[in-house]
Every structure is written in structure tokens, then in C-alpha cells.
Scaffold this motif. Structure first.
Motif, PDB file in Angstrom:
ATOM      1  N   UNK A  67      11.858   6.064  -3.230  1.00 17.38           N
ATOM      2  CA  UNK A  67      10.507   5.913  -2.691  1.00 17.38           C
ATOM      3  C   UNK A  67      10.543   5.099  -1.391  1.00 17.38           C
ATOM      4  N   UNK A  68      11.086   3.887  -1.454  1.00 20.02           N
ATOM      5  CA  UNK A  68      11.119   3.028  -0.273  1.00 20.02           C
ATOM      6  C   UNK A  68      12.158   1.954  -0.468  1.00 20.02           C
ATOM      7  N   UNK A  69      12.662   1.428   0.648  1.00 25.32           N
ATOM      8  CA  UNK A  69      13.638   0.360   0.583  1.00 25.32           C
ATOM      9  C   UNK A  69      13.374  -0.655   1.684  1.00 25.32           C
ATOM     10  N   UNK A 122      16.365  -9.400   4.113  1.00 22.76           N
ATOM     11  CA  UNK A 122      15.616 -10.248   5.041  1.00 22.76           C
ATOM     12  C   UNK A 122      14.197  -9.745   5.262  1.00 22.76           C
ATOM     13  N   UNK A 123      13.963  -8.484   4.915  1.00 28.49           N
ATOM     14  CA  UNK A 123      12.646  -7.886   5.118  1.00 28.49           C
ATOM     15  C   UNK A 123      12.471  -7.221   6.460  1.00 28.49           C
ATOM     16  N   UNK A 124      13.510  -7.222   7.278  1.00 27.12           N
ATOM     17  CA  UNK A 124      13.374  -6.729   8.632  1.00 27.12           C
ATOM     18  C   UNK A 124      13.494  -5.237   8.807  1.00 27.12           C
ATOM     19  N   UNK A 125      14.039  -4.560   7.834  1.00 35.69           N
ATOM     20  CA  UNK A 125      14.263  -3.112   7.936  1.00 35.69           C
ATOM     21  C   UNK A 125      13.695  -2.407   6.721  1.00 35.69           C
ATOM     22  N   UNK A 126      12.954  -1.354   6.968  1.00 36.83           N
ATOM     23  CA  UNK A 126      12.369  -0.582   5.877  1.00 36.83           C
ATOM     24  C   UNK A 126      12.595   0.908   6.095  1.00 36.83           C
ATOM     25  N   UNK A 147       7.514  11.828   1.374  1.00 37.83           N
ATOM     26  CA  UNK A 147       6.351  12.094   0.525  1.00 37.83           C
ATOM     27  C   UNK A 147       5.378  10.921   0.451  1.00 37.83           C
ATOM     28  N   UNK A 148       5.834   9.718   0.808  1.00 40.48           N
ATOM     29  CA  UNK A 148       4.955   8.542   0.714  1.00 40.48           C
ATOM     30  C   UNK A 148       4.698   7.898   2.070  1.00 40.48           C
ATOM     31  N   UNK A 149       5.379   8.372   3.100  1.00 39.91           N
ATOM     32  CA  UNK A 149       5.251   7.769   4.418  1.00 39.91           C
ATOM     33  C   UNK A 149       3.799   7.830   4.884  1.00 39.91           C
ATOM     34  N   UNK A 150       3.306   6.699   5.377  1.00 40.58           N
ATOM     35  CA  UNK A 150       1.924   6.620   5.835  1.00 40.58           C
ATOM     36  C   UNK A 150       0.932   6.238   4.753  1.00 40.58           C
ATOM     37  N   UNK A 151       1.363   6.298   3.499  1.00 43.42           N
ATOM     38  CA  UNK A 151       0.476   5.931   2.378  1.00 43.42           C
ATOM     39  C   UNK A 151       0.962   4.679   1.651  1.00 43.42           C
ATOM     40  N   UNK A 152       2.271   4.505   1.555  1.00 40.46           N
ATOM     41  CA  UNK A 152       2.848   3.365   0.856  1.00 40.46           C
ATOM     42  C   UNK A 152       3.440   2.392   1.870  1.00 40.46           C
ATOM     43  N   UNK A 170       0.387   0.866  -2.560  1.00 37.98           N
ATOM     44  CA  UNK A 170       0.245   2.314  -2.641  1.00 37.98           C
ATOM     45  C   UNK A 170      -1.220   2.676  -2.414  1.00 37.98           C
ATOM     46  N   UNK A 171      -1.486   3.367  -1.324  1.00 35.44           N
ATOM     47  CA  UNK A 171      -2.845   3.802  -0.983  1.00 35.44           C
ATOM     48  C   UNK A 171      -2.933   5.322  -1.019  1.00 35.44           C
ATOM     49  N   UNK A 172      -4.135   5.823  -1.053  1.00 35.40           N
ATOM     50  CA  UNK A 172      -4.373   7.276  -1.058  1.00 35.40           C
ATOM     51  C   UNK A 172      -3.514   7.964  -2.109  1.00 35.40           C
ATOM     52  N   UNK A 173      -3.522   7.415  -3.291  1.00 37.40           N
ATOM     53  CA  UNK A 173      -2.670   7.938  -4.356  1.00 37.40           C
ATOM     54  C   UNK A 173      -3.058   9.358  -4.745  1.00 37.40           C
ATOM     55  N   UNK A 174      -2.043  10.126  -5.101  1.00 36.25           N
ATOM     56  CA  UNK A 174      -2.212  11.517  -5.500  1.00 36.25           C
ATOM     57  C   UNK A 174      -1.688  11.700  -6.923  1.00 36.25           C
ATOM     58  N   UNK A 175      -2.168  12.709  -7.630  1.00 34.60           N
ATOM     59  CA  UNK A 175      -1.642  12.951  -8.983  1.00 34.60           C
ATOM     60  C   UNK A 175      -0.120  13.105  -8.999  1.00 34.60           C
TER      61      UNK A 175
END
Length: 123
Positions: free
Chosen positions: A48-50, A54-58, A63-68, A83-88
């Protein structure tokens, strides 16, 4: 060893929001990155995401880009997934993970895993 405790899952309607948390403890000085993966019923676990330690790189799955949004509070050794604009189709068990090897999207890089938290999105 690194211990991970997730929280924040639940039931939400489509279009709604949830925030997951993952608190890390133990030998966190050896960690390179944290990540979220998810597994829907009948499907394989997927990235999903990483975020780097340090928090500097994500990085995000398409499928979740722009929403999470993944973030990290270094003082608390806690990672979040807003997590925003969640989908089923976001319905899954969400797992947090820590890598003591290197930063990346591949599941094989992650040594430590949480117990998972259920996210259910109703239509």
C-alpha cells in the motif's frame, strides 16, 4: 526484535475516511523503513505505502495514490496511514511492517509484522 501494534481500523461508508496507526517498539534502531500492506479476502497481500525510517521518503501503490497519506511521528516511533475517499475495494486487513534490511515496496524486505487491523468500506 521489533514489536508492532496497529489500531484504527473499522467500518466506514464509501467516500469516508479512516486513520490507521502503527506503534513500533523494541530494537527500532535497526529499522530502515515502515510500510503498510493489505490483504483482501481471497487475494494475496499487496503493498500500500512505505516510508523511510526518517520519514523523508515515501512511496504509494497506484491504487491509493492521491487518496492515502503515510506519515511518521519519529518521537513516538509511530506510523500513520490517513485514508480518504475510501472505496469498497479498499476493504482488507491492513498490516504494518518494519524493514531492518532496506527501504522498498517488496514484501520480502520486511522482517517484522503487526497483527493486522480490519478496514471495511461499505457501498
Amino acid at each position: 526484535q521489533v514489536q508492532l501494534v496497529e489500531s484504527g481500523g473499522g467500518l466506514v461508508q464509501a467516500g469516508g475516511s479512516l486513520r490507521l496507526s502503527c506503534a513500533a517498539s523494541g530494537r527500532t534502531f535497526s529499522a530502515y523503513a515502515m510500510a503498510w500492506f493489505r490483504q483482501a479476502p481471497g487475494k494475496e497481500r499487496e503493498f500500500v505505502a512505505t516510508i523511510s525510517w526518517s520519514g523523508g521518503t515515501t512511496a504509494y501503490a497506484d491504487s491509493v495514490k492521491g487518496r492515502f497519506t503515510i506519515s511518521k511521528d519519529n518521537a513516538k516511533n509511530t506510523m500513520y496511514l490517513q485514508m480518504n475517499s475510501l472505496k469498497p475495494e479498499d476493504t482488507a486487513v491492513y498490516y504494518c511492517a518494519v524493514s531492518a534490511i532496506r527501504w522498498g515496496k517488496e514484501e520480502s524486505k520486511y522482517n517484522y509484522w503487526g497483527q493486522g487491523t480490519q478496514v471495511t468500506v461499505s457501498s
